[in-house]
Design a protein around this motif. Structure first.
Motif, PDB file in Angstrom:
ATOM      1  N   ALA A 154       0.840  -1.195   0.000  1.00  0.00           N
ATOM      2  CA  ALA A 154       0.000   0.000   0.000  1.00  0.00           C
ATOM      3  C   ALA A 154       0.873   1.243   0.000  1.00  0.00           C
ATOM      4  O   ALA A 154       2.006   1.221   0.483  1.00  0.00           O
ATOM      5  CB  ALA A 154      -0.901  -0.004   1.230  1.00  0.00           C
ATOM      6  N   GLY A 155       0.359   2.317  -0.570  1.00  0.00           N
ATOM      7  CA  GLY A 155       1.050   3.599  -0.490  1.00  0.00           C
ATOM      8  C   GLY A 155       1.995   3.888  -1.630  1.00  0.00           C
ATOM      9  O   GLY A 155       2.547   4.981  -1.727  1.00  0.00           O
ATOM     10  N   VAL A 156       2.188   2.941  -2.522  1.00  0.00           N
ATOM     11  CA  VAL A 156       3.083   3.156  -3.663  1.00  0.00           C
ATOM     12  C   VAL A 156       2.316   3.786  -4.829  1.00  0.00           C
ATOM     13  O   VAL A 156       2.867   4.548  -5.610  1.00  0.00           O
ATOM     14  CB  VAL A 156       3.718   1.814  -4.098  1.00  0.00           C
ATOM     15  N   ASP A 208      -4.237  -2.109  -8.722  1.00  0.00           N
ATOM     16  CA  ASP A 208      -3.078  -2.049  -9.610  1.00  0.00           C
ATOM     17  C   ASP A 208      -2.773  -3.417 -10.214  1.00  0.00           C
ATOM     18  O   ASP A 208      -2.431  -3.530 -11.393  1.00  0.00           O
ATOM     19  CB  ASP A 208      -1.858  -1.536  -8.836  1.00  0.00           C
ATOM     20  N   PHE A 209      -2.891  -4.459  -9.397  1.00  0.00           N
ATOM     21  CA  PHE A 209      -2.673  -5.817  -9.906  1.00  0.00           C
ATOM     22  C   PHE A 209      -3.677  -6.119 -11.022  1.00  0.00           C
ATOM     23  O   PHE A 209      -3.331  -6.685 -12.066  1.00  0.00           O
ATOM     24  CB  PHE A 209      -2.864  -6.842  -8.771  1.00  0.00           C
ATOM     25  N   THR A 210      -4.914  -5.748 -10.789  1.00  0.00           N
ATOM     26  CA  THR A 210      -5.958  -5.985 -11.771  1.00  0.00           C
ATOM     27  C   THR A 210      -5.698  -5.203 -13.058  1.00  0.00           C
ATOM     28  O   THR A 210      -5.836  -5.734 -14.165  1.00  0.00           O
ATOM     29  CB  THR A 210      -7.309  -5.592 -11.146  1.00  0.00           C
ATOM     30  N   HIS A 211      -5.315  -3.945 -12.911  1.00  0.00           N
ATOM     31  CA  HIS A 211      -5.046  -3.138 -14.114  1.00  0.00           C
ATOM     32  C   HIS A 211      -3.900  -3.714 -14.925  1.00  0.00           C
ATOM     33  O   HIS A 211      -3.916  -3.697 -16.158  1.00  0.00           O
ATOM     34  CB  HIS A 211      -4.755  -1.686 -13.716  1.00  0.00           C
ATOM     35  N   ALA A 243      -1.490   1.211 -15.147  1.00  0.00           N
ATOM     36  CA  ALA A 243      -0.708  -0.026 -15.186  1.00  0.00           C
ATOM     37  C   ALA A 243       0.733   0.231 -15.607  1.00  0.00           C
ATOM     38  O   ALA A 243       1.631  -0.528 -15.237  1.00  0.00           O
ATOM     39  CB  ALA A 243      -1.368  -1.030 -16.132  1.00  0.00           C
ATOM     40  N   ALA A 244       0.985   1.297 -16.361  1.00  0.00           N
ATOM     41  CA  ALA A 244       2.366   1.595 -16.747  1.00  0.00           C
ATOM     42  C   ALA A 244       3.189   1.948 -15.511  1.00  0.00           C
ATOM     43  O   ALA A 244       4.360   1.577 -15.405  1.00  0.00           O
ATOM     44  CB  ALA A 244       2.407   2.733 -17.762  1.00  0.00           C
ATOM     45  N   HIS A 245       2.587   2.636 -14.568  1.00  0.00           N
ATOM     46  CA  HIS A 245       3.278   2.959 -13.319  1.00  0.00           C
ATOM     47  C   HIS A 245       3.549   1.693 -12.515  1.00  0.00           C
ATOM     48  O   HIS A 245       4.668   1.473 -12.034  1.00  0.00           O
ATOM     49  CB  HIS A 245       2.435   3.944 -12.501  1.00  0.00           C
ATOM     50  N   THR A 246       2.551   0.851 -12.400  1.00  0.00           N
ATOM     51  CA  THR A 246       2.730  -0.390 -11.645  1.00  0.00           C
ATOM     52  C   THR A 246       3.784  -1.277 -12.297  1.00  0.00           C
ATOM     53  O   THR A 246       4.584  -1.911 -11.609  1.00  0.00           O
ATOM     54  CB  THR A 246       1.386  -1.137 -11.549  1.00  0.00           C
TER      55      THR A 246
END
Lengths: 262, 262, 262, 262
Positions: free
Chosen positions: B146-148, B168-171, B155-158
């Motif tokens: 959390a917090g990132v 984020d995992f889902t994206h 999704a490009a950030h993740t």
């Protein structure tokens, strides 16, 4: 106005490539297709569908150099222009199908623009005034320049660099409208007066219980537009979407007025 | 499995705020709502609609501190799990409503990931194998932290920072699937075993003529999921969308198994 | 190796334009300039400076079509190649001037890549092994393709799209090194074997008390490189920086080996 | 003005962590350090260096919970304020060390803002007028709000969302100045009147042959600032840079005026 439009796309596909084509004039209520023809050479089997608004999509699989030629004559005389005034709806007054056009999309990250849009356009009188002030702002602040943006550029990029092409202008207009809670969507089109001649990108806003076409580039008269397809942004309305890279051999688009006196 | 879920959202709205709520269990074919209750305090007029898949949305306007409480008991015993094998469809085999889920969206810029996805997952056998290798990759390469990320993170950030939360995992999973031409969409849910308890974000893929729920976080068993809504990404499925900032006073979500023996 | 390099840049400047030029071979310790010539036509007053490492920059103001021609013959025989092994320094062992090259820069957002770099390259043995595994990874995972990136593209973009040109390869290599706490910087160069001939972008890493040139594109032999300038990334080492837009009339770069037998 | 400043940073380092600290008042010509003390508990060996402008950096390696306490009394009475007028230099008039501050950096992508900056601020009279109009614009258009930005946010993000904290305000000011060819750099500081008390981020511009401190947030009087370090942006001036994640146990910063009458 009666218009004739044609597109000739010659692309080279190396290996079987899935293709979605959105190049046919829409069967929407604001235009009548008087005649049309779609020819692929070499010929290919097409799966065609039409959505509730009349937009038509074909799907196929191509694997060699292919020419896709579409020509149509269209009467768009039933299209109404954005009125001088008109109110913006509360969310609970909107038809359910308009709600998706309040939300951010690939090229229109409206969630990031709420402060700016509210500050810059929020005080304009009614819904039409807000849209007009958005269009004024874009005309004053953004330069029409090719080569500054790429197919990956979002409205945030255009907002920073203050330059782009029709697609970028449209994404910026949509983004500002959504940030103000006005439903807005992208429309791909054939259009008079686009230089160099090409497909055109415009937008629609929902006000006063109807969708209204507007052109943030101010390049084309609304009467000179033949609607192809609508969607959240250019990702939905690309004239050709493919599952792998292909190369353009040539591409020409032509639109002209049909002389109704003859 | 029979599950009971409840959400209590207490928010402070300062001034009239347009609200879209997506917190009710879906009337989708893979679950049955045995009982439910939605209570707003103070009470407010709701406009409700339901889409063709059974997702239910309410709209209202709130202007003071409001508590929104939803409780439901749901039997999701009809849900099928992703089979061991299954083919990916050619585009022209897909139902038209699946096509939008091939395209990039606000948080899933799949257009930028074609090279990576093809190189990393393209050689897996069939469609199910590709999805499984995507899920394996995410589990191996991305940390649940959390917090990132922020609500604006795509999704490009993740993909770059290699950390995020369920959304984020889902994206990221959706992005990879679409980049491989597998239709994929976001699903918001109540779910067992999420720590700390909160709304959950999972995804669906279209293979073998059906949509299948999968959870890229691997936090929850698919049998422990109550479906709320589906859409292109978290922008479409937010449990609360508002037209202006509001503040969270408190928010609790609880999901538990209903002991069927008693 | 003795090399001769020449660059002929013909640009059109409309109105007085501030210009910084970084096209002269560096007076760095790893190469000797045997002869050289810099000619501007029409002629213009230059302000020239040289930094502590020998990089030379000229500044001028140009306002009409101008040809900038530079030719040099350089002996780079003193350049050492990255050894087979070598340790990475603790931060408190580094010379102060190396510290800036641990930090993120415009095109190298290394702050976002710590998890990835640590996971992917962190377990390689010593500093040289880490750099070698970074170079292997780039060669395996990124395609050399023109037209995918723009002058605004950062290493995060290249990491996602997995394609780019020499500048992008270099930015990615620098980013990974910095994310592992290895000082890394950009070097602009003339280089043999670049197709089509153009300025080249390579990088340097600091290990074992020295800076070592490496080429993430693997296009050019290190012995075929004439160093021009170094900096944090391509923003610092652009061969021409201007304060307003100008247009390229023509640009040619040539590098060849001087036959030492004759 | 005489000021006393103190910072107490208690961080938990798990495993040996490389640390760069920039928390000591600078030995720059515009302030005199009357007394100071830096204490680490538990104690650790420090490598210290000082750059040509007097900024001081310490490096160390920490591996357990550590308290870093710095206190100083500083007389900054020699600091000159930005004059009412003053010209912007041509590039060839600038000292070489100022040139790097014309270029884009990690958080200040000034290369993307040339059109906007020229259009919005380019017509202001002299250099000082341009800087003043930039500061006016930021004060009018950007809200000081915590929680909108992250340590990864660049000026492009702040420009879009129109909100941020001191660091974001400074990055936006620097970006606009560089886009107008005015050298600009980040300065970290202790400052009176920052609420809640914390390190402060301000900026410097180079005009009329000198660097001048300005505060885009307008939170602090220039006379209330103790300079710590300068650099291209916050990446260069972070009070603590570490090679791996660590956790904050507590952090307090205090600045007060020393009553010179007593």
């Amino acid at each position: 106005m009666k218009l004739t439009a044609s597109a000739k796309l010659v692309y080279n596909f190396t290996g079987p490539t899935e293709v979605i084509g959105l190049i046919q004039a829409s069967h929407s209520g604001d235009q009548t297709i008087l005649s049309e023809e779609l020819i692929l050479s070499p010929d290919a089997a097409l799966v065609e569908d039409e959505d509730v608004r009349g937009d038509r999509r074909f799907r196929t699989c191509l694997s060699t150099e292919t020419s896709i030629v579409y020509t149509a004559t269209v009467d768009n005389g039933m299209r109404s222009l954005l009125p001088r005034s008109g109110r913006q709806h509360l969310w609970n007054e909107l038809p359910p199908e308009a709600l998706a056009y309040l939300l951010p999309s690939r090229f229109c990250p409206s969630d990031s623009f709420q402060r700016f849009a509210q500050r810059e356009f929020g005080s304009a009188g009614d819904g039409v005034s807000r849209v007009m002030s958005i269009l004024e702002w874009i005309a004053a602040e953004v330069d029409y320049v090719a080569g500054v943006s790429t197919p990956e550029s979002s409205a945030a990029h255009t907002f920073t660099v203050r330059a782009g092409v029709c697609r970028d202008f449209t994404h910026l207009g949509i983004t500002f409208c959504r940030a103000l809670s006005i439903p807005a969507r992208a429309v791909s089109a054939y259009s008079l007066d686009v230089q160099p001649p090409d497909f055109h990108a415009v937008m629609e806003v929902y006000l006063e219980n109807a969708w209204w076409l507007v052109d943030p580039t101010r390049l084309a008269p609304i009467e000179g537009i033949i609607r192809i397809a609508h969607g959240r942004d250019a990702a939905d309305t690309a004239f050709l979407t493919t599952d792998k890279a292909c190369t353009v051999v040539s591409q020409t688009v032509q639109v002209s007025r049909v002389d109704t006196a003859s």
